[in-house]
Design an enzyme around this catalytic site. Structure first.
Site, PDB file in Angstrom:
ATOM      1  N   ALA A 114       0.835  -1.210   0.000  1.00 34.98           N
ATOM      2  CA  ALA A 114       0.000   0.000   0.000  1.00 34.98           C
ATOM      3  C   ALA A 114       0.869   1.259   0.000  1.00 34.98           C
ATOM      4  O   ALA A 114       1.950   1.252   0.580  1.00 34.98           O
ATOM      5  CB  ALA A 114      -0.916  -0.011   1.223  1.00 34.98           C
ATOM      6  N   PRO A 115       0.416   2.297  -0.702  1.00 34.00           N
ATOM      7  CA  PRO A 115      -0.866   2.452  -1.395  1.00 34.00           C
ATOM      8  C   PRO A 115      -0.915   1.885  -2.809  1.00 34.00           C
ATOM      9  O   PRO A 115      -1.945   1.974  -3.467  1.00 34.00           O
ATOM     10  CB  PRO A 115      -1.054   3.966  -1.425  1.00 34.00           C
ATOM     11  CG  PRO A 115       0.346   4.494  -1.516  1.00 34.00           C
ATOM     12  CD  PRO A 115       1.183   3.575  -0.668  1.00 34.00           C
ATOM     13  N   GLY A 116       0.186   1.338  -3.318  1.00 31.23           N
ATOM     14  CA  GLY A 116       0.120   0.644  -4.594  1.00 31.23           C
ATOM     15  C   GLY A 116       0.984   1.192  -5.709  1.00 31.23           C
ATOM     16  O   GLY A 116       0.918   0.699  -6.836  1.00 31.23           O
ATOM     17  N   ARG A 141      -5.051   0.749   4.824  1.00 33.14           N
ATOM     18  CA  ARG A 141      -4.204   1.066   3.678  1.00 33.14           C
ATOM     19  C   ARG A 141      -4.491   0.147   2.486  1.00 33.14           C
ATOM     20  O   ARG A 141      -4.271   0.513   1.325  1.00 33.14           O
ATOM     21  CB  ARG A 141      -2.734   0.977   4.072  1.00 33.14           C
ATOM     22  CG  ARG A 141      -2.260   2.169   4.886  1.00 33.14           C
ATOM     23  CD  ARG A 141      -0.908   1.929   5.537  1.00 33.14           C
ATOM     24  NE  ARG A 141       0.123   1.549   4.574  1.00 33.14           N
ATOM     25  CZ  ARG A 141       0.817   2.402   3.843  1.00 33.14           C
ATOM     26  NH1 ARG A 141       0.563   3.700   3.928  1.00 33.14           N
ATOM     27  NH2 ARG A 141       1.751   1.984   3.026  1.00 33.14           N
ATOM     28  N   ASP A 181       9.505  -3.319   0.050  1.00 31.76           N
ATOM     29  CA  ASP A 181       9.639  -1.870   0.209  1.00 31.76           C
ATOM     30  C   ASP A 181       9.273  -1.596   1.663  1.00 31.76           C
ATOM     31  O   ASP A 181       8.119  -1.399   2.009  1.00 31.76           O
ATOM     32  CB  ASP A 181       8.711  -1.148  -0.763  1.00 31.76           C
ATOM     33  CG  ASP A 181       8.930   0.354  -0.752  1.00 31.76           C
ATOM     34  OD1 ASP A 181      10.099   0.775  -0.743  1.00 31.76           O
ATOM     35  OD2 ASP A 181       7.940   1.108  -0.738  1.00 31.76           O
ATOM     36  N   CYS A 234      12.921   4.363   1.911  1.00 29.77           N
ATOM     37  CA  CYS A 234      13.045   5.772   1.524  1.00 29.77           C
ATOM     38  C   CYS A 234      13.691   6.540   2.675  1.00 29.77           C
ATOM     39  O   CYS A 234      13.229   7.613   3.056  1.00 29.77           O
ATOM     40  CB  CYS A 234      11.696   6.359   1.132  1.00 29.77           C
ATOM     41  SG  CYS A 234      10.434   6.300   2.421  1.00 29.77           S
TER      42      CYS A 234
END
Length: 454
Positions: A114-116, A141, A181, A234
């Protein structure tokens, strides 16, 4: 821009001579990007009709900087967004999937999806072949994840809301490629989202390291021998980046780190910062002072070859009472989903090929949601509309993105149009956006209420 003192002190210590160049980037605005949905349009095709001023992003063919950006021209407001022709995404966030390199036919897991954004990037690269399992542990989410996958028209996906350990029990050594991620402290996104600085602390870095390890410990059971894992964050934090991968390689020696090729501007890993395995120099770091994007870390790992021992039961289809749908299909569609149809209660899905039994897994979308059985009739779904092309239906209506009718339709209003009675696929500039039902001189609007333009 005000940054946490502990963060700037840490970055100055780590970066040394690079620090002033790095910190000066916070005086500039962040880069804005869109990624063209190649399921629906080729890059060349969309560039011919785009209303935006686009400049290529060097590390992804379908990615573009949105330059000369004006608030009134936001891409999220344009009818093309509602057609699923692009995804709005920060440019450096497109790097991890490029490194993963999913190809048609691959079985791919996006475990924290999520969010995709990255799931839609994977789905576009699969081009309808293979399987995408998009998972997120947060029920809230997951709703955004489902919407983005549906608006992109991805037909070969399953969306799950589950813990990694539960997935490992059903998908043992099933996946060719996995993207982690990972949840992180978000240091790389401070420029894009200044509010993120308020929740940052050394404590949050340590908490994120623990969450990352909780996810990664299940990856060896999910990935095939010879399969590839991309781990990304990130954040700039070496504890969450090189440190987490160093832990993983020590715990799971069947994995090895590989070089990352072809990403212009990507810096090397920095194992020396935490006395980690020197091989971690093969990892990649995106820095805002070295490329036109925000901060990302990415590592590519391969599971070494060994005999495949896993086995799993195939998913069994439930084709009970499909008469209403088959009547709808015969009257309205030129394609069929007959060999893949699966009914769950009153809902009908088209299932991706060659998936395991999903018993015990919290499945949000069991494939492409085709529609719903109501009393003595079948009603097609918004997801089906988004997954079709105008050439695949018996009847469609095409309106211009510059017309008032496009805005009216996206707001849920009835359109005053003549035509033959029945279902119509509504298109904008030739790209499907939803359903309408022709009744005398008007087209009743079936655009999903939750998606309507406000």
């Amino acid at each position: 821009m005000k940054l946490p003192l502990a963060f700037t002190e840490k970055m100055e210590k780590l970066l040394g001579d690079e620090y002033n160049q790095f910190i000066s980037t916070y005086d500039n605005d962040h880069y804005k990007g869109i990624r063209i949905n190649t399921i629906k349009a080729s890059v060349e095709e969309y560039l011919r009709i785009t209303p935006f001023d686009l400049k290529p992003i060097p590390w992804i063919e379908e990615g573009f900087y949105n330059i000369n950006y004006e608030e009134q021209d936001r891409p999220g407001k344009h009818p093309h967004y509602h057609c699923g022709l692009y995804y709005i995404q920060e440019p450096s966030a497109m790097i991890p999937v490029e490194v993963l390199d999913p190809r048609p036919g691959d079985k791919v897991l996006d475990i924290s999806a999520a969010p995709g954004g990255k799931s839609t990037q994977i789905g576009a690269k699969l081009q309808g072949e293979g399987v995408l399992v998009a998972n997120d542990i947060s029920p809230k989410r997951t709703k955004a994840l489902v919407k983005n996958i549906e608006i992109f028209g991805i037909k070969n996906s399953i969306v799950t809301n589950e813990e990694p350990r539960k997935l490992a029990s059903n998908f043992e050594e099933y996946f060719d490629k996995i993207l982690v991620d990972a949840p992180c402290s978000g240091e790389g996104m401070f420029r894009r989202d200044p509010k993120a600085t308020r929740s940052w602390s050394e404590f949050s870095v340590n908490e994120c390291c623990n969450m990352q390890k909780d996810i990664l410990q299940w990856i060896p059971k999910l990935l095939k021998p010879g399969g590839r894992l991309v781990y990304s964050t990130c954040t700039f934090s070496p504890e969450e980046n090189e440190g987490t991968i160093d832990w993983f390689l020590k715990k799971f020696p069947e994995f090895e780190i590989e070089n990352i090729e072809g990403i212009e501007g990507l810096d090397v890993g920095r194992p020396q910062w935490i006395q980690a395995n020197s091989e971690l120099i093969k990892a990649g770091r995106a820095w805002p002072h070295k490329l036109n994007g925000e901060g990302h870390f990415v590592a590519l790992l391969r599971k070494k070859d060994n005999p495949l021992t896993a086995s799993f039961k195939s998913f069994s289809l439930n084709k009970k009472d499909l008469d209403e749908y088959l009547r709808f299909e015969e009257e309205n569609l030129i394609i069929d989903f007959k060999d893949r149809l699966h009914r769950v209660g009153n809902r009908l899905y088209a299932i991706p090929c060659d998936i395991p039994e999903l018993t015990g897994i919290n499945v949000v979308n069991t494939g492409l949601y085709i529609g719903e059985f109501l009393k003595n009739r079948f009603e097609p779904s918004q997801a089906l509309a988004m997954a079709l092309k105008k050439e695949e239906v018996v009847s469609y209506v095409d309106i211009s993105s510059e017309s008032i009718e496009a805005i009216k339709y996206l707001k849920g209003e009835t359109l005053l149009l003549d035509g033959e009675k029945g279902w119509k696929l509504v298109c904008i500039d030739g790209y499907p956006v939803g359903w309408g039902k022709q009744i005398q001189g008007s087209l009743k609007n079936y655009y999903r209420s939750q998606w309507r333009m406000l």
